[in-house]
Design an enzyme around this catalytic site. Structure first.
Site, short mmCIF file in Angstrom:
data_model
loop_
_atom_site.label_atom_id
_atom_site.label_comp_id
_atom_site.label_asym_id
_atom_site.label_seq_id
_atom_site.Cartn_x
_atom_site.Cartn_y
_atom_site.Cartn_z
CB SER A 109 37.01 -16.66 -8.09
OG SER A 109 37.57 -17.94 -8.25
CG ASN A 137 39.59 -26.15 -0.09
OD1 ASN A 137 39.10 -25.57 -1.05
ND2 ASN A 137 38.90 -26.97 0.69
CB THR A 162 49.15 21.91 17.42
OG1 THR A 162 48.96 23.17 18.07
CG2 THR A 162 50.62 21.51 17.53
CG HIS A 163 44.72 22.21 18.17
ND1 HIS A 163 43.91 21.31 18.81
CD2 HIS A 163 45.83 22.33 18.96
CE1 HIS A 163 44.49 20.91 19.94
NE2 HIS A 163 45.66 21.52 20.04
CB SER A 167 38.51 23.67 -14.36
OG SER A 167 37.13 23.85 -14.64
CE LYS A 187 39.84 25.65 -9.31
NZ LYS A 187 38.61 24.84 -9.17
CG ASN A 237 41.22 21.74 -10.13
OD1 ASN A 237 41.22 22.78 -9.48
ND2 ASN A 237 40.34 21.49 -11.08
CD GLU A 284 40.93 17.61 -5.32
OE1 GLU A 284 39.81 18.00 -5.01
OE2 GLU A 284 41.44 17.78 -6.45
CE1 TYR A 313 38.56 -21.79 0.20
CE2 TYR A 313 36.53 -23.03 -0.15
CZ TYR A 313 37.40 -22.02 -0.52
OH TYR A 313 37.10 -21.24 -1.60
CD GLN A 341 35.36 -17.64 -5.42
OE1 GLN A 341 35.64 -18.81 -5.62
NE2 GLN A 341 34.32 -17.06 -5.97
CE LYS A 358 40.85 -15.78 -4.77
NZ LYS A 358 40.73 -16.52 -3.49
N1 ARG Z 1 38.12 -20.18 -6.14
C1 ARG Z 1 38.17 -20.59 -4.77
C2 ARG Z 1 38.76 -19.52 -3.89
O1 ARG Z 1 39.24 -18.58 -4.38
C3 ARG Z 1 38.96 -21.84 -4.60
C4 ARG Z 1 38.11 -22.98 -4.87
C5 ARG Z 1 37.78 -23.75 -3.70
N2 ARG Z 1 36.46 -24.17 -3.94
C6 ARG Z 1 35.95 -25.21 -3.39
N3 ARG Z 1 34.74 -25.47 -3.74
N4 ARG Z 1 36.60 -25.98 -2.57
O2 ARG Z 1 38.75 -19.63 -2.69
#
Ligand code: ARG
Length: 475
Positions: A32, A119, A168-169, A290, A296, A298, A303, A330, A335, A338
């Site tokens: 990650s 974790n 409206t509509h 364009s 044009k 745009n 959009e 956990y 992971q 994010k």
């Molecule tokens: N990179 C992991 C995450 O974003 C955190 C690591 C936890 N990994 C683990 N094997 N306990 O959640």
């Protein structure tokens, strides 16, 4: 040793129990670091609070504490200078930081992870990051609200105030002041700011000290570390602290709502800037041309505000699907929390900047708006209400006026002339059909006419002020 695997070495966090290091394919799939590197500064800040907690617990000498704090600062400096190099074994940003601190300060680096798991660490760093991000997004939303308020002031509420058909509509309904229309968007965005502030309360809780899932045997004080890391509150339950991602989903919902509001505003600018509507003219700096069609201009910002909302909605749906089947506590699935949130943050931040510039510079073609709004049929409700004020039941008044509108449409007769000739209405009522008359009759609180819109503008200023002040208290 299996194919693709390296011998277990000091490069990997868990080498003690393993005969061989992780396979390349495993690292490629599970890493990650490529995206959670965006949490580096947050992770360093929280790690500094953590090591100060270790020192308070007597687990580090003053000298060791100094070395670890120095190492963490150095890693952050290298990162900011673009000089921090990553290793293939850096599975995530947390691993990379620990590896680099240890290279810089030596064996004491091995004490950094005392009493902590990735974790609780990752949940802490992510929350820390989102606190800053939520504040930044709130500021940007307020910037857009202020531009809308300024454009509403320009559109005015006095003599010569700009007005346009309200729909409206997507059918012309009743005329509304342009200021009223612009402030409708401002109120929606202010609710987004409120929502972000509310979400922030639940973000502002530190999971640090929850360990992998159950806490620690070491004499740590999570509340003190939470305060040191800048959090207002500390977790109550270690299982919940390490596995809860409500905070990420809720932040993402707030961002999605902003994206949906921007999308609706974008759709409107797309329509308004068409030849057919002709209500708005894009500034050159906020329009595109364009590659083939020389004539044009745009509305690409508008959009993409519309288009990116689809993707952000997907981010939210994807995260909720990731969370729905997970047993306590956990799981590595987490992971996946994010990327969707960071993706939405990027889309919303950039979208707000672009939409704010576009709205600041948008030319309103108020003569076109007025011409469209002055269709006599926009006054039909005023005519019915004129009859109601003289004692006629509304349903009957609706039928009387409806019949006149139909005659006018069918026979091409002027509605004002028909109204003047209608015994229950007459010449006084016909004046309601005059250009600009109808919008001035919207007098009820919150309505679209000059009086209530001027009052609304005062309320809006107060709400913008309190939202800015609330942000100022946190700055
Ligand atoms: N990179 C992991 C995450 O974003 C955190 C690591 C936890 N990994 C683990 N094997 N306990 O959640």
């Amino acid at each position: 040793m299996t194919d693709g695997a390296e011998p277990a070495g000091r490069g990997h966090l868990w080498h003690g129990r393993f005969d061989v290091g992780p396979a390349e394919e495993l690292m490629a799939f599970t890493e990650s670091r490529s995206f959670d590197v965006r949490l580096l500064v947050d992770d360093v800040a929280c790690s500094k609070a953590h090591v100060r907690g270790l020192a308070r617990a007597g687990l580090l000498t003053e000298e060791e504490l100094g070395a670890l704090l120095g190492g963490l600062d150095a890693v952050e400096m290298e990162f900011r200078a673009g000089e921090l190099r990553f290793e293939p074994a850096d599975e995530d940003v947390h691993t990379a930081i620990e590896r680099r601190v240890t290279e810089l300060v030596g064996a004491v680096g091995g004490k950094l992870h005392t009493g902590r798991s990735r974790n609780d660490q990752v949940a802490t760093a992510f929350r820390h990051h989102l606190l800053g991000a939520v504040d930044d997004v709130s500021d940007r939303v307020l910037d857009l609200v202020e531009v809308l308020a300024a454009r509403a002031d320009e559109a005015g509420t006095g003599d010569g105030a700009a007005y346009l058909p309200g729909y409206t509509h997507l059918q012309q309904a009743q005329p509304v002041l342009l200021a009223h229309h612009l402030m409708a968007h401002a109120w929606a965005l202010l609710r987004d700011v409120d929502r972000l502030a509310d979400c922030r309360v639940r973000l502002d809780v530190s999971p640090l000290g929850a360990g992998a899932l159950a806490g620690s045997s070491l004499p740590l004080e999570p509340a003190a570390t939470a305060a040191d890391a800048g959090f207002t509150a500390v977790f109550e339950n270690s299982l919940d602290a390490t596995s809860d991602r409500d905070f990420a989903a809720e932040t993402l919902f707030c961002l999605t709502m902003v994206a949906v509001h921007l999308s609706r505003m974008g759709e409107e600018v797309v329509l308004w800037s068409t030849e057919e509507f002709g209500f708005a003219r894009l500034d050159d700096a906020f329009a595109t041309g364009s590659s083939m069609l020389p004539q044009k201009k745009n509305p690409d910002i508008a959009e993409l505000a519309r288009g990116k909302a689809g993707r952000v909605i997907g981010d939210l749906a994807g995260l909720l699907a990731t969370l729905k089947g997970l047993p306590l506590a956990y799981n590595r699935d987490l992971q996946e929390d994010k990327e969707p949130v960071l993706d939405a943050l990027d889309a919303v931040r950039l979208g707000l900047g672009a939409m704010t510039g576009m709205y600041r510079t948008l030319g309103f073609r108020t003569e076109r708006m007025a011409a469209a709004a002055d269709s006599p049929y926009g006054a039909a409700t005023d005519l019915a209400e004129w009859l109601v004020a003289r004692g006629m039941p509304f349903r009957e008044a609706h039928a009387v006026v409806g019949a006149l509108v139909r005659r006018s449409l069918d026979d091409g007769e002027d509605l004002a002339a028909l109204v003047a000739a209608e015994p229950s209405l007459g010449p006084d009522a016909a004046a309601l059909v005059a250009p600009g008359a109808s919008v001035r009759r919207r007098t009820t609180p919150g309505g679209a006419g000059p009086g209530p819109v001027a009052a609304q503008r005062v309320q809006l200023a107060a709400r913008i002020g309190s939202a800015r002040a609330r942000r100022g208290d946190r700055a």
